[in-house]
Motif scaffolding. Structure first.
Motif, PDB file in Angstrom:
ATOM      1  N   SER A 229       1.885 -71.131  36.097  1.00 50.69           N
ATOM      2  CA  SER A 229       2.834 -71.809  36.976  1.00 50.69           C
ATOM      3  C   SER A 229       4.111 -70.994  37.057  1.00 50.69           C
ATOM      4  N   GLY A 230       4.424 -70.495  38.231  1.00 49.41           N
ATOM      5  CA  GLY A 230       5.652 -69.742  38.415  1.00 49.41           C
ATOM      6  C   GLY A 230       6.884 -70.564  38.081  1.00 49.41           C
ATOM      7  N   ALA A 231       6.827 -71.854  38.369  1.00 48.57           N
ATOM      8  CA  ALA A 231       7.969 -72.724  38.077  1.00 48.57           C
ATOM      9  C   ALA A 231       8.198 -72.819  36.566  1.00 48.57           C
ATOM     10  N   LEU A 232       7.125 -72.956  35.815  1.00 49.89           N
ATOM     11  CA  LEU A 232       7.256 -73.023  34.356  1.00 49.89           C
ATOM     12  C   LEU A 232       7.654 -71.673  33.782  1.00 49.89           C
TER      13      LEU A 232
ATOM     14  N   TRP B  65      15.600 -76.989  35.087  1.00 49.80           N
ATOM     15  CA  TRP B  65      14.526 -76.535  35.960  1.00 49.80           C
ATOM     16  C   TRP B  65      13.165 -77.011  35.441  1.00 49.80           C
ATOM     17  N   LEU B  66      12.968 -76.969  34.134  1.00 45.18           N
ATOM     18  CA  LEU B  66      11.730 -77.472  33.542  1.00 45.18           C
ATOM     19  C   LEU B  66      11.529 -78.943  33.913  1.00 45.18           C
TER      20      LEU B  66
ATOM     21  N   LEU C 277       8.766 -83.042  37.130  1.00 45.49           N
ATOM     22  CA  LEU C 277       8.888 -84.299  37.883  1.00 45.49           C
ATOM     23  C   LEU C 277       8.466 -84.152  39.339  1.00 45.49           C
ATOM     24  N   LEU C 278       8.720 -82.994  39.927  1.00 43.42           N
ATOM     25  CA  LEU C 278       8.371 -82.792  41.339  1.00 43.42           C
ATOM     26  C   LEU C 278       6.956 -82.225  41.521  1.00 43.42           C
ATOM     27  N   GLY C 279       6.265 -82.005  40.430  1.00 45.31           N
ATOM     28  CA  GLY C 279       4.915 -81.489  40.509  1.00 45.31           C
ATOM     29  C   GLY C 279       4.817 -80.000  40.800  1.00 45.31           C
ATOM     30  N   LEU C 280       5.920 -79.282  40.597  1.00 43.56           N
ATOM     31  CA  LEU C 280       5.899 -77.837  40.838  1.00 43.56           C
ATOM     32  C   LEU C 280       5.202 -77.064  39.716  1.00 43.56           C
TER      33      LEU C 280
END
Length: 125
Positions: A62-65, A111-112, A117-120
């Motif tokens: 996951s790029g977001a993680l 950001w985490l 929460l937004l499912g990213l």
């Protein structure tokens, strides 16, 4: 494991090692309380980076993680260096480096939270 994950876990290992070294220094140099401040920050954030990377890998990458882990790890490194350099080497990284590191850590944690929460944080499944 992707190269970004390897780099983040390597950063975490370095932060953890520095945290243990700072804890040892705090135990042996009570006249330098800055070590006692930095040690837990480094060790906690090192473990957090490993945990966030593990979650990312479990999600298939996951790029977001990964971004959250990078912010947390790099923020901890920047904050700690900014706090330790003045008393140890009589030098500063740059003006406002410690607050910049602290804000970077906080941004990583935020950001985490937002990503989850937004499912990213779903990854590539």
């Amino acid at each position: 494991m992707r190269i970004v994950h390897q780099a983040l876990v390597a950063l975490a290992g370095f932060l953890g090692m520095c945290g243990v070294a700072a804890a040892a220094a705090a135990a042996h140099m009570p006249d330098m309380p800055v070590y006692g401040v930095v040690a837990p920050i480094l060790m906690i954030h090192a473990a957090a980076v490993v945990g966030i990377v593990a979650l990312s890998v479990a999600q298939g990458g996951s790029g977001a993680l990964d971004f959250a882990a990078a912010l947390v790890g790099l923020g901890a490194a920047l904050f700690s260096a900014a706090v330790l350099l003045p008393p140890l080497m009589d030098m500063r990284l740059f003006p406002m480096a410690a607050p910049a590191g602290g804000m970077t850590m906080m941004g990583g944690w935020l950001w985490l939270s937002v990503a989850v929460l937004l499912g990213l944080a779903r990854g590539r499944d």
